[in-house]
Design an enzyme around this catalytic site. Structure first.
Site, PDB file in Angstrom:
ATOM      1  N   LYS A  79       0.859  -1.189   0.000  1.00  0.00           N
ATOM      2  CA  LYS A  79       0.000   0.000   0.000  1.00  0.00           C
ATOM      3  C   LYS A  79       0.893   1.235   0.000  1.00  0.00           C
ATOM      4  CE  LYS A  79      -4.015   2.035   2.396  1.00  0.00           C
ATOM      5  NZ  LYS A  79      -4.981   1.904   3.520  1.00  0.00           N
ATOM      6  N   SER A 154      -9.948   1.934   2.326  1.00  0.00           N
ATOM      7  CA  SER A 154      -9.021   2.682   1.511  1.00  0.00           C
ATOM      8  C   SER A 154      -7.927   1.827   0.859  1.00  0.00           C
ATOM      9  CB  SER A 154      -8.348   3.762   2.356  1.00  0.00           C
ATOM     10  OG  SER A 154      -7.505   3.182   3.342  1.00  0.00           O
ATOM     11  N   SER A 178     -10.373  -0.184   6.611  1.00  0.00           N
ATOM     12  CA  SER A 178      -9.698  -0.148   5.308  1.00  0.00           C
ATOM     13  C   SER A 178      -9.014  -1.430   4.869  1.00  0.00           C
ATOM     14  CB  SER A 178      -8.677   0.977   5.277  1.00  0.00           C
ATOM     15  OG  SER A 178      -9.340   2.183   5.039  1.00  0.00           O
TER      16      SER A 178
HETATM   17  N1  GLN Z   1     -13.504   4.312   5.259  1.00  0.00           N
HETATM   18  C1  GLN Z   1     -13.060   4.804   6.523  1.00  0.00           C
HETATM   19  C2  GLN Z   1     -12.683   6.254   6.380  1.00  0.00           C
HETATM   20  O1  GLN Z   1     -12.902   6.775   5.364  1.00  0.00           O
HETATM   21  C3  GLN Z   1     -11.917   3.998   7.033  1.00  0.00           C
HETATM   22  C4  GLN Z   1     -10.637   4.320   6.387  1.00  0.00           C
HETATM   23  C5  GLN Z   1      -9.483   3.549   6.923  1.00  0.00           C
HETATM   24  O2  GLN Z   1      -9.655   2.556   7.648  1.00  0.00           O
HETATM   25  N2  GLN Z   1      -8.302   4.020   6.619  1.00  0.00           N
HETATM   26  O3  GLN Z   1     -12.171   6.861   7.268  1.00  0.00           O
END
Ligand code: GLN
Length: 490
Positions: A79, A154, A178
């Site tokens: 990532k 994400s 995410s």
């Molecule tokens: N979708 C969640 C957010 O937008 C979680 C994102 C994440 O875990 N980095 O914050």
């Protein structure tokens, strides 16, 4: 490229490397070719071909010399928020587009030390803010099951690249879901360990009290192997726990389903949950019951407040963490007339809409006069959530619930409705708020027209019980039978 090679599991590929049936160079070339073949999915922000071939050659030499590491020659994706020395690390933001770190994150350093091969840096939502992969400054990632849909986020590129056979496993980070949500959307296994299990050193920070590294793989055994490699205490991150890393791989197969108490939290089986997902998750739970497990209805009453509390705490921490991107030290700089204007120009040009939205919400929530009303209140809710989990884990060994309320949706479908996207994380955020380990494992498929889409089963465990989750996910894989992501040419 040989399809037979790239569709192996990581464990199978490593055993073929060890027996010298295939070479690391051959394996790496096949994966690089596959990564290029599926480029339309926008999985990688950079394919690090030269680096990969160099690491593969080193792995081949290590096998020949008899000193190969546990992951020697295994092609992985990273990532793009894990710093990689000498390789661009952008967090999918224009702000960091030219940033080449001088040092390596602890997680990736451990992978390379074990001999793994870096296929490339994976697309993601900008600064890990998002749940669809559409917030990348470099274009959305597409779902390998149906390229017109999102793969979740994400860690969008991580999940999609593993599902599309463009790498054998990938790192991810999970702040509010995410890893688990994109794993569910792509039919992969994703585990977010307990907060503190992995070092965050060299990870671009989003919300430091929630961020945790984890992994994606196509099987639970592969996920256990990767997690075991990256976990552990790190003197460079004082929030990493000084605990020995268990032998999760060795413990697989030890799950005892007779008398296992599986909690089904009623707040996760609500009307907003797609009934097809509900049926698949319940069918999995019943399959465990048929093996002697006991299904226990439990309640976590503060669950409905988790999303609201998270969207105070996470933006507050993000506003603080992202204050460093000011055009001075590194990253994008857009000159202005004096210091303040340079700050403004750099931040205006460097950040995307969602990141700006969170910085504004976070600074508002932390400002004097509002701090107690928002931040303090949200932290109180966070404590309630954690206490409720602790109480429930006195009654049951593990919780089973859906990973996400919906199936993967079309790119653009929720792009103008941030709140509906925030609600996609309703089932992953609570465990994040409590710092608990959570895992998503495929539990079935659904059909929308002639499109087949994966469904994820989420398992949540008590603190430091990743081993239990991995054992149960593997037990589930045996009960479920083989599950493969589609091998397509787009
Ligand atoms: N979708 C969640 C957010 O937008 C979680 C994102 C994440 O875990 N980095 O914050």
């Amino acid at each position: 490229m040989s399809r037979a090679i790239v569709t192996l599991s990581a464990t199978q590929a490593l055993s073929k490397l060890r027996s010298k049936e295939i070479s690391a160079t051959e394996l790496t070339k096949a994966v690089l070719e596959r990564a290029k073949q599926v480029q339309v999915l926008n999985l990688f922000l950079e394919i690090t071909e030269a680096k990969a071939l160099e690491q593969a050659a080193a792995a081949d030499a290590a096998y020949a010399a008899g000193n190969a590491g546990t992951l020697a020659g295994l092609p992985l994706g990273i990532k793009d928020l894990f710093c990689t020395a000498g390789i661009k690390t952008t967090a999918a933001s224009k702000m960091l587009a030219p940033f080449v770190p001088a040092y390596e994150s602890t997680v990736t350093a451990k992978l390379w030390a074990a001999g793994a091969v870096n296929v490339g840096k994976l697309n993601m939502d900008e600064f890990a803010m998002g749940g669809s992969g559409e917030n990348s400054a470099f274009g959305p990632t597409r779902n390998p099951w149906d390229a017109s849909r999102v793969p979740g986020g994400s860690s969008s590129g991580s999940a999609a690249a593993v599902a599309a056979y463009a790498c054998f496993g990938a790192t991810g980070s999970d702040t509010g879901g995410s890893i688990r949500q994109p794993a569910s959307f792509t039919g992969t296994v994703g585990i977010k360990p307990t907060y503190g299990r992995c070092s965050r050193f060299g990870m671009v920070a989003f919300a430091s009290s929630l961020d945790q590294a984890g992994v994606f793989a196509r099987t639970t055994a592969d996920a256990a192997l990767l997690l075991q490699t990256i976990a552990g205490h790190d003197p460079n991150d004082s929030t990493s726990a000084p605990l020995a890393v268990p032998n999760w791989v060795g413990e697989l197969g030890q799950a005892n389903l007779k008398g296992l108490k599986i909690g089904l939290p009623k707040e996760y089986f609500i009307d907003a949950l797609n009934p097809v997902i509900k049926d698949a998750v319940m069918a999995a739970a019943k399959r465990f019951a048929a093996e002697g497990a006991e299904l226990v209805d439990v309640s976590l009453p503060s669950t409905p407040y988790a999303v609201a509390a998270y969207y105070i705490v996470a933006p507050a921490e993000a506003a603080s963490n992202l204050a460093r991107y000011d055009g001075m030290r590194y990253g994008l700089r857009v000159e202005g007339n004096g210091l303040i204007e340079t700050y403004i120009n750099s931040r205006t040009a460097g950040f995307g809409d969602e990141v700006k939205r969170r910085i504004m919400v976070g600074n508002y929530a932390l400002s004097s006069g509002y701090y107690d009303a928002y931040y303090t209140k949200a932290m109180q809710v966070r404590t309630l959530i954690a206490n409720e989990f602790d109480a429930v884990f006195k009654q049951v060994d593990v919780l089973f619930c859906p990973t996400a309320p919906s199936l993967p949706f079309k790119i653009g479908a929720k792009a103008n409705d941030p709140v509906s996207l925030y609600l996609e994380d309703a089932f992953t955020i609570p465990a994040s708020m409590a710092g608990l380990p959570g895992l998503s494992v495929p539990c079935g498929t659904a059909h929308e027209g002639d499109v087949t889409l994966p469904i994820g089963l989420q398992m949540i465990g008590p603190r430091w019980q990743e081993g239990r989750l991995l054992q149960l996910a593997q037990a589930w894989e045996q009960l479920r039978g083989t599950f493969t992501t589609p091998f397509k040419i787009y």
